[in-house]
Design a protein around this motif. Structure first.
Motif, short mmCIF file in Angstrom:
data_model
loop_
_atom_site.label_atom_id
_atom_site.label_comp_id
_atom_site.label_asym_id
_atom_site.label_seq_id
_atom_site.Cartn_x
_atom_site.Cartn_y
_atom_site.Cartn_z
N THR A 84 0.96 -1.23 -0.06
CA THR A 84 0.27 0.03 0.20
C THR A 84 0.76 1.24 -0.01
OG1 THR A 84 -1.73 -1.11 1.24
CG2 THR A 84 -1.60 1.22 1.31
N VAL A 85 0.47 2.15 -0.89
CA VAL A 85 1.31 3.55 -0.97
C VAL A 85 0.33 4.58 -0.77
CG1 VAL A 85 2.62 4.97 -2.38
CG2 VAL A 85 2.85 2.51 -2.77
N PHE A 86 0.46 5.36 0.30
CA PHE A 86 -0.19 6.42 0.94
C PHE A 86 0.14 7.58 0.25
CE2 PHE A 86 0.14 3.02 4.19
CZ PHE A 86 -1.39 2.77 4.32
N LEU A 87 -0.59 8.39 -0.32
CA LEU A 87 -0.51 9.42 -1.24
C LEU A 87 -0.76 10.75 -0.51
CD1 LEU A 87 -2.09 8.26 -4.51
CD2 LEU A 87 0.44 8.18 -3.88
N ARG A 88 -1.76 10.84 0.23
CA ARG A 88 -2.14 12.18 1.05
C ARG A 88 -3.06 11.68 2.02
NH1 ARG A 88 -5.10 14.58 -3.74
NH2 ARG A 88 -3.03 15.64 -3.92
N PRO A 89 -3.45 12.38 3.00
CA PRO A 89 -4.22 12.32 4.18
C PRO A 89 -5.93 11.86 3.59
CG PRO A 89 -2.96 14.09 4.81
CD PRO A 89 -2.74 13.91 3.26
N GLY A 90 -6.25 10.99 4.13
CA GLY A 90 -7.74 10.83 3.74
C GLY A 90 -8.86 11.41 4.52
N SER A 91 -9.51 12.36 3.87
CA SER A 91 -10.67 12.86 4.71
C SER A 91 -11.73 13.33 3.88
CB SER A 91 -9.99 14.39 5.14
OG SER A 91 -9.72 15.04 4.21
N GLY A 92 -12.78 13.65 4.45
CA GLY A 92 -13.94 13.94 3.81
C GLY A 92 -15.35 13.06 4.28
N GLU A 93 -16.18 12.50 3.19
CA GLU A 93 -17.27 11.67 3.78
C GLU A 93 -17.14 10.21 3.72
OE1 GLU A 93 -20.68 13.08 1.71
OE2 GLU A 93 -20.12 15.47 2.38
N ARG A 94 -16.52 9.90 2.65
CA ARG A 94 -16.11 8.43 2.39
C ARG A 94 -14.73 8.16 1.58
NH1 ARG A 94 -20.57 5.46 3.28
NH2 ARG A 94 -19.67 3.40 2.22
N ILE A 95 -14.48 6.97 1.74
CA ILE A 95 -13.30 6.45 0.90
C ILE A 95 -13.71 5.32 -0.02
CG2 ILE A 95 -11.01 5.44 0.80
CD1 ILE A 95 -10.78 8.28 1.83
N ALA A 96 -13.82 5.78 -1.36
CA ALA A 96 -14.07 4.58 -2.29
C ALA A 96 -12.83 3.97 -2.95
CB ALA A 96 -14.66 5.38 -3.67
N CYS A 97 -12.71 2.62 -3.03
CA CYS A 97 -11.70 1.80 -3.60
C CYS A 97 -12.01 1.12 -4.97
CB CYS A 97 -11.33 0.99 -2.61
SG CYS A 97 -9.89 0.02 -3.04
N ARG A 98 -11.40 1.41 -5.94
CA ARG A 98 -11.78 0.76 -7.07
C ARG A 98 -10.59 -0.27 -7.37
NH1 ARG A 98 -14.92 -1.59 -10.64
NH2 ARG A 98 -14.03 -1.80 -12.85
N ALA A 99 -10.82 -1.60 -7.50
CA ALA A 99 -9.91 -2.60 -7.58
C ALA A 99 -10.31 -3.40 -8.91
CB ALA A 99 -10.32 -3.55 -6.40
N GLU A 100 -9.03 -3.68 -9.53
CA GLU A 100 -9.41 -4.61 -10.84
C GLU A 100 -8.18 -5.73 -10.91
OE1 GLU A 100 -6.61 -1.49 -13.65
OE2 GLU A 100 -8.91 -1.73 -13.79
N ILE A 101 -8.39 -6.86 -11.66
CA ILE A 101 -7.51 -7.69 -11.55
C ILE A 101 -6.58 -7.38 -12.55
CG2 ILE A 101 -7.51 -10.15 -12.21
CD1 ILE A 101 -8.42 -9.32 -9.36
N VAL A 102 -5.12 -7.62 -12.57
CA VAL A 102 -4.06 -7.37 -13.45
C VAL A 102 -3.94 -8.64 -14.26
CG1 VAL A 102 -1.66 -6.81 -13.95
CG2 VAL A 102 -2.96 -5.61 -12.12
N ARG A 103 -3.85 -9.73 -13.34
CA ARG A 103 -3.81 -11.16 -14.02
C ARG A 103 -4.32 -12.11 -13.24
NH1 ARG A 103 -0.78 -15.42 -14.12
NH2 ARG A 103 -0.09 -16.37 -16.17
#
Length: 134
Positions: A84-103
Motif C-alpha cells: 500500500t502506498v499512501f499519497l495524501r491524508p484521507g478526509s471527507g465523507e467516504r473513501i471509495a476503492c476501485r480494484a481490478e484484476i491485473v492477471r
C-alpha cells in the motif's frame, strides 16, 4: 454477481473487525469491484485522517471482491503480498476503492486498487496484491 449478493458474502464470510469498517459494495463485475467506507471517528487517527490500517483493509477487501467479480463466483483467496502506498491524508465523507484484476491464473491472482476521498475526488492511496487460490 450483483452488489447485493457480494454484500451478503462479505457479511457472512469476513471477520467482525473488517465488517466494523461498514464496507459497502458499490459495484462488482468482470472488470473489478468498487467498495467504499464512511469516514468516521472510529477509523480516524491523530489529526482526524483515515488510518492506514483502515485503508489497507479496504484495499485488500476490494481486491478480493475484484477477484470474485472476475471469476463470477466468490472463491476464498489467501493474501500473499499486499503493498500500500499512501499519497495524501484521507478526509471527507467516504473513501471509495476501485480494484481490478491485473492477471488471474489457476493458482495466483494479481490485483491493483486506487482509493479516492469523496466528495473531493482526490487520490488517497494505491495498493497492489497477490493472492493464492487454495
Amino acid at each position: 454477481m450483483t452488489p447485493e449478493t457480494a454484500q451478503q458474502l462479505l457479511d457472512a464470510n469476513f471477520a467482525p473487525w473488517v465488517r466494523a469498517l461498514e464496507i459497502r459494495i458499490d459495484d462488482i463485475g468482470p472488470t473489478g469491484a468498487t467498495l467504499s467506507i464512511p469516514i468516521s471517528d472510529d477509523i480516524a487517527r491523530v489529526g482526524g485522517i483515515v488510518s492506514g490500517q483502515a485503508l489497507a483493509t479496504l484495499a485488500d477487501t476490494a481486491m478480493v471482491f475484484a477477484a470474485a467479480g472476475h471469476f463470477q463466483a466468490f472463491k476464498p483467496v489467501a493474501t500473499t503480498n499486499l503493498d500500500t502506498v499512501f499519497l495524501r491524508p484521507g478526509s471527507g465523507e467516504r473513501i471509495a476503492c476501485r480494484a481490478e484484476i491485473v492477471r488471474a491464473g489457476r493458482a495466483v491472482v494479481f490485483a491493483q486498487a486506487e482509493m479516492i476521498a469523496l466528495p473531493a475526488d482526490k487520490p488517497v492511496a494505491t495498493a497492489t496484491a497477490t493472492y493464492m487460490i487454495p
